[in-house]
Enzyme design. Sequence first.
Site, short mmCIF file in Angstrom:
data_model
loop_
_atom_site.label_atom_id
_atom_site.label_comp_id
_atom_site.label_asym_id
_atom_site.label_seq_id
_atom_site.Cartn_x
_atom_site.Cartn_y
_atom_site.Cartn_z
N GLU A 86 0.68 -1.45 0.14
CA GLU A 86 0.05 -0.04 0.02
C GLU A 86 0.81 1.20 0.07
O GLU A 86 0.35 2.31 -0.34
CB GLU A 86 -0.76 -0.02 1.26
CG GLU A 86 -1.95 -1.08 1.13
CD GLU A 86 -2.74 -1.04 2.32
OE1 GLU A 86 -4.08 -1.88 2.31
OE2 GLU A 86 -2.25 -0.68 3.42
N ASP A 116 -11.74 -7.34 -2.93
CA ASP A 116 -12.59 -8.37 -2.72
C ASP A 116 -14.02 -7.82 -2.56
O ASP A 116 -14.16 -6.67 -2.38
CB ASP A 116 -11.98 -9.31 -1.52
CG ASP A 116 -12.05 -8.76 -0.32
OD1 ASP A 116 -13.18 -8.74 0.26
OD2 ASP A 116 -10.92 -8.23 -0.09
#
Length: 238
Positions: free
Chosen positions: A15, A206
């Site tokens: 990230e 997801d």
Amino acid sequence: MSNKTIGIIGAMDCEVENLKALLNNPKEIKQGILTFYQGQLFDKTVIVVKSGVGKVAGAVCTQLLTDKFAPDFIINTGIAGGIAHGMQVGDIVIAEKLVQHDFDASAIGYAKGYICNNINPNEPTYFYADKELNLKLKKVLEEKMPDIKYHEGVIASGDMFISSNEKKKELREMFNAKAAEMEGAAIAHAATLNEIPFIIIRALSDLADEQAGKNYIFKEKEAADISAKVIENLLERI
């Protein structure tokens, strides 16, 4: 917004690694067990740090960042599971407000998500992102990344990976959540206590259902790269 100091927090290496690589003349600064990477980017001083996963890690990182660097505002970038209907992996969620979904004092009559702060025990406690920065973020997405679909609303944070339709439905119905992850509301909480404006952005890795674990493994890096690219574009424009 030149001559500003901007703190950027991500929970995991994937990230923050792209953003660290963009810094000009970077230097490493240790504070506690965390390593902060400070450099210049688009005429701004930018500090990038990996907090670690979970609400405590996110809150502690935010406080250390605040104490050491006194940022003008904080950006939290990363990935999340999609909660609302009609979402797809790769979509962006911009936090309008955030809630700690696993803070639960309902056994003594408080609303779930209320953090016992003597404000309104009948409602969840929300932490609100900076409206002006969010407007700039949406403009950047619309003008520079028009192929990326984005949503704005509630991000729900808790120390759990959401991977069931039952829990997903609960977060949607209880908090009207768009996405779920594990640090955002804690970072928002700490930033609010320090009176520092913040924005929080997530790319969906997801859909927080029974396939979430499998999809997360395959899409984690891809989603993190999307979120980081959005932040790069934002920093160039503000």
